[in-house]
Scaffold this motif. Structure first.
Motif, short mmCIF file in Angstrom:
data_model
loop_
_atom_site.label_atom_id
_atom_site.label_comp_id
_atom_site.label_asym_id
_atom_site.label_seq_id
_atom_site.Cartn_x
_atom_site.Cartn_y
_atom_site.Cartn_z
N GLY A 119 0.79 -1.22 0.00
CA GLY A 119 0.00 0.00 0.00
C GLY A 119 0.82 1.28 0.00
N TRP A 120 1.95 1.26 -0.68
CA TRP A 120 2.79 2.45 -0.75
C TRP A 120 2.08 3.56 -1.50
N GLU A 121 2.50 4.79 -1.22
CA GLU A 121 1.92 5.94 -1.92
C GLU A 121 2.33 5.92 -3.39
N ALA A 122 1.55 6.62 -4.20
CA ALA A 122 1.79 6.66 -5.65
C ALA A 122 3.12 7.31 -5.99
N ARG A 123 3.60 8.21 -5.15
CA ARG A 123 4.86 8.89 -5.46
C ARG A 123 6.02 7.92 -5.51
N TYR A 124 5.94 6.83 -4.72
CA TYR A 124 7.01 5.83 -4.77
C TYR A 124 6.95 5.03 -6.07
N ALA A 125 5.76 4.80 -6.57
CA ALA A 125 5.61 4.13 -7.87
C ALA A 125 6.18 5.01 -8.97
N PHE A 126 5.92 6.32 -8.90
CA PHE A 126 6.47 7.23 -9.90
C PHE A 126 7.99 7.31 -9.81
#
Length: 77
Positions: A40-47
């Motif tokens: 459930g990491w934040e989207a900023r880590y995916a980016f």
């Protein structure tokens, strides 16, 4: 048996490195995406992972282009 010339050996070595970088970048990117979704990491880590993968692929593209240009120059094209 002839000893291979240094330049083709260098290009072959660089080609193998490029292949490893492409495969490693893809595997790491997939792992980070799956781990991020699971935890459930934040989207900023995916980016951030996306940008790192793009950087790896651009590096591989540039090195591949340089190898191709050296091969063309050796053949006299």
């Amino acid at each position: 048996m002839k000893k291979p010339q240094p330049e083709p050996q260098n290009m072959a070595r660089e080609g193998r490195i490029v292949a490893l970088v492409i495969a490693g970048t893809m595997l790491l990117w997939l792992a980070v995406q799956a781990l991020g979704a699971k935890l459930g990491w934040e989207a900023r880590y995916a980016f951030l992972a996306d940008l790192a993968a793009i950087a790896g692929f651009i590096w591989a593209l540039v090195v591949t282009w340089r190898i191709w240009q050296r091969q063309k120059a050796q053949r006299g094209d």
